[in-house]
Design a protein around this motif. Structure first.
Motif, PDB file in Angstrom:
ATOM      1  N   ARG A 161      49.632  33.575  28.136  1.00 32.54           N
ATOM      2  CA  ARG A 161      49.449  34.264  29.415  1.00 32.54           C
ATOM      3  C   ARG A 161      50.815  34.329  30.091  1.00 32.54           C
ATOM      4  NH1 ARG A 161      45.000  31.733  28.028  1.00 32.54           N
ATOM      5  NH2 ARG A 161      42.982  32.771  28.367  1.00 32.54           N
ATOM      6  N   PRO A 162      51.585  35.332  29.710  1.00 35.16           N
ATOM      7  CA  PRO A 162      53.007  35.387  30.068  1.00 35.16           C
ATOM      8  C   PRO A 162      53.294  35.199  31.550  1.00 35.16           C
ATOM      9  CG  PRO A 162      52.471  37.105  28.496  1.00 35.16           C
ATOM     10  CD  PRO A 162      51.168  36.498  28.937  1.00 35.16           C
ATOM     11  N   ASN A 163      54.348  34.450  31.815  1.00 35.15           N
ATOM     12  CA  ASN A 163      54.819  34.232  33.176  1.00 35.15           C
ATOM     13  C   ASN A 163      55.493  35.503  33.687  1.00 35.15           C
ATOM     14  OD1 ASN A 163      55.378  31.766  31.276  1.00 35.15           O
ATOM     15  ND2 ASN A 163      54.789  30.899  33.243  1.00 35.15           N
ATOM     16  N   THR A 164      55.949  35.426  34.918  1.00 35.02           N
ATOM     17  CA  THR A 164      56.696  36.558  35.478  1.00 35.02           C
ATOM     18  C   THR A 164      57.939  36.829  34.639  1.00 35.02           C
ATOM     19  OG1 THR A 164      55.966  35.975  37.712  1.00 35.02           O
ATOM     20  CG2 THR A 164      57.883  37.429  37.534  1.00 35.02           C
ATOM     21  N   ASP A 188      58.379  31.970  37.413  1.00 36.29           N
ATOM     22  CA  ASP A 188      57.231  32.589  38.094  1.00 36.29           C
ATOM     23  C   ASP A 188      57.587  32.933  39.524  1.00 36.29           C
ATOM     24  OD1 ASP A 188      54.888  32.787  36.342  1.00 36.29           O
ATOM     25  OD2 ASP A 188      55.105  30.611  36.150  1.00 36.29           O
ATOM     26  N   ALA A 189      57.019  34.028  40.011  1.00 40.13           N
ATOM     27  CA  ALA A 189      57.160  34.428  41.411  1.00 40.13           C
ATOM     28  C   ALA A 189      55.765  34.476  42.008  1.00 40.13           C
ATOM     29  CB  ALA A 189      57.851  35.778  41.535  1.00 40.13           C
ATOM     30  N   ALA A 190      55.515  33.621  42.990  1.00 43.40           N
ATOM     31  CA  ALA A 190      54.166  33.513  43.549  1.00 43.40           C
ATOM     32  C   ALA A 190      53.848  34.638  44.530  1.00 43.40           C
ATOM     33  CB  ALA A 190      54.005  32.165  44.243  1.00 43.40           C
ATOM     34  N   THR A 191      54.878  35.223  45.116  1.00 46.09           N
ATOM     35  CA  THR A 191      54.666  36.262  46.133  1.00 46.09           C
ATOM     36  C   THR A 191      55.627  37.420  45.892  1.00 46.09           C
ATOM     37  OG1 THR A 191      56.317  35.359  47.666  1.00 46.09           O
ATOM     38  CG2 THR A 191      54.045  34.482  47.808  1.00 46.09           C
ATOM     39  N   PRO A 192      55.333  38.602  46.450  1.00 49.58           N
ATOM     40  CA  PRO A 192      56.270  39.736  46.347  1.00 49.58           C
ATOM     41  C   PRO A 192      57.637  39.395  46.943  1.00 49.58           C
ATOM     42  CG  PRO A 192      54.110  40.499  47.040  1.00 49.58           C
ATOM     43  CD  PRO A 192      54.063  39.004  47.099  1.00 49.58           C
ATOM     44  N   GLU A 193      57.624  38.636  48.033  1.00 49.76           N
ATOM     45  CA  GLU A 193      58.885  38.278  48.691  1.00 49.76           C
ATOM     46  C   GLU A 193      59.754  37.418  47.771  1.00 49.76           C
ATOM     47  OE1 GLU A 193      55.984  39.613  51.469  1.00 49.76           O
ATOM     48  OE2 GLU A 193      55.881  37.907  50.056  1.00 49.76           O
ATOM     49  N   GLU A 194      59.112  36.474  47.087  1.00 49.85           N
ATOM     50  CA  GLU A 194      59.864  35.615  46.165  1.00 49.85           C
ATOM     51  C   GLU A 194      60.414  36.434  45.005  1.00 49.85           C
ATOM     52  OE1 GLU A 194      59.229  31.661  43.300  1.00 49.85           O
ATOM     53  OE2 GLU A 194      57.592  32.357  44.605  1.00 49.85           O
TER      54      GLU A 194
END
Length: 385
Positions: free
Chosen positions: A258-261, A330-336
């Motif tokens: 389950r590929p990360n960002t 990984d990026a948890a949010t669009p801002e990150e």
């Protein structure tokens, strides 16, 4: 120093330490002669007595020669007692290098037996040293030749092994193409853990296999490994043998199922060009124009990526507050996500015109870079298929 040695007051000295000792004796003799130059015969007799009782600590035979010279001078003074001694001096022989000596013996038999033995001993010593040196050089040359041969065959064997792996992959890929395609993405949340047909044989040979990376028209065409640490495949190959080339491997924190960002792949920058040895060719925009795409398959899913950023960075201290590309998984949010994109864009060597938005999947290839201490050369691509 040549084969005839150094000369002090008519004596030849072959060894540097003996020659230097004779020079010290010469200085003592010159000091004594200055003191006794105009002295009467009685003083010279006192000097002779002192010399015979070793009142002057000479280090070489030059001292004994001087004693004989003083004795000869006294005998001469006794034969001519009326003649003034003023200006009468013991013979002084200047220190000469063999190049300045006019009557230097050139043959072994021209020397006395003691000197002949010393010369022969020195020649034997030199011959032993020469033989040892030649022997040492021969051993070094043999080892170097052996290393070159072993190095050549090792890399030949290594290349053949990777060619075999690629051939297995291509063969299994052809077989799988004739079968019904397997659906790997059933929904955005669910991914099949079915291993692609073309990787099953390779996976069964080494279950650390996690995928394959390839860039057309380059030497980058390698299996990608993954273990529970990022150390093992630094110096082991696909066959789990020690290999200073190491292997291409996926960061332990990444999840290929389950590929990360961002999937981060590492490889050594080998001078031979092996592994990621030619990755820094991307520093030239013209090279990028000819190699815009990277194929990276996990063993579960094929993937094609387009190069987006090329930049240089390095490994920072843990307490440094700075963008660390190797921690962006990984990026948890669009801002990150946007923040990381902006950081990489600022580091980029040139503008590719390729951008990404939150939800896109990225691939990062990382290798060492000699441009700075702990330097890294990085290529980041966006998944397009």
């Amino acid at each position: 120093m040549d084969s005839n040695g150094f000369f002090v007051r008519g004596r030849s000295f072959r060894m540097r330490k003996d020659y230097e000792a004779a020079l010290r004796d010469q200085k003592k003799i010159e000091t004594i002669l200055k003191k006794y130059e105009d002295a009467p015969i009685e003083k010279w007799k006192e000097l002779l007595d002192d010399l015979e009782h070793r009142a002057y600590p000479f280090e070489t035979l030059v001292g004994e020669d001087f004693t004989d010279e003083v004795d000869e001078k006294i005998r001469e003074m006794e034969k001519h007692p009326v003649k003034s001694t003023k200006g009468t001096k013991v013979k002084k022989t200047s220190v000469k290098h063999p190049k300045e000596e006019v009557n230097t013996p050139k043959k072994l038999e021209d020397y006395d037996k003691a000197m002949q033995q010393q010369i022969l001993l020195e020649l034997k010593t030199r011959e032993k040293k020469r033989k040892r040196f030649v022997g040492f050089c021969s051993i070094v040359a043999f080892l170097c030749l052996g290393y070159v041969i072993a190095y050549f065959f090792f890399y030949q064997k290594n290349d053949m092994e990777y060619e075999k792996l690629a051939a297995i992959r291509e063969k299994d890929s052809a077989v799988s193409a004739s079968k019904e395609p397997v659906v790997h993405l059933t929904t955005e949340e669910q991914v099949s853990d079915e291993i692609l047909e073309k990787y099953k044989t390779l996976y069964n040979k080494n279950k650390s296999l996690i995928g394959w990376v390839k860039i057309d028209d380059t030497n980058i065409d390698y299996p990608v490994m993954q273990t529970q640490n990022n150390e093992y495949y630094l110096d082991h190959n696909y066959n789990q043998e020690y290999d200073k080339n190491g292997s291409i491997f996926l960061d332990m924190a990444c999840n290929p199922l389950r590929p990360n960002t961002n999937l981060i792949i590492y490889g050594h920058h080998m001078k031979s060009g092996k592994m990621f040895g030619n990755l820094n060719a991307y520093s030239n925009r013209s090279y990028y124009e000819d190699h815009k795409y990277i194929q990276f398959d996990t063993i579960y899913q094929e993937g094609l990526y387009q190069v987006m950023y090329v930049f240089r960075s390095h490994i920072y201290n843990e307490d440094e507050i700075v963008f660390k590309y190797y921690q962006f998984i990984d990026a948890a949010t669009p801002e990150e996500f946007d923040s990381n994109m902006q950081e990489m864009s600022q580091l980029a060597l040139y503008d590719t015109g390729v951008t990404a938005v939150y939800g896109d999947k990225l691939l990062t290839l990382s290798t060492c870079d000699s441009a700075e201490a702990d330097g890294r050369f990085v290529v980041v691509a966006k998944k397009i298929q």
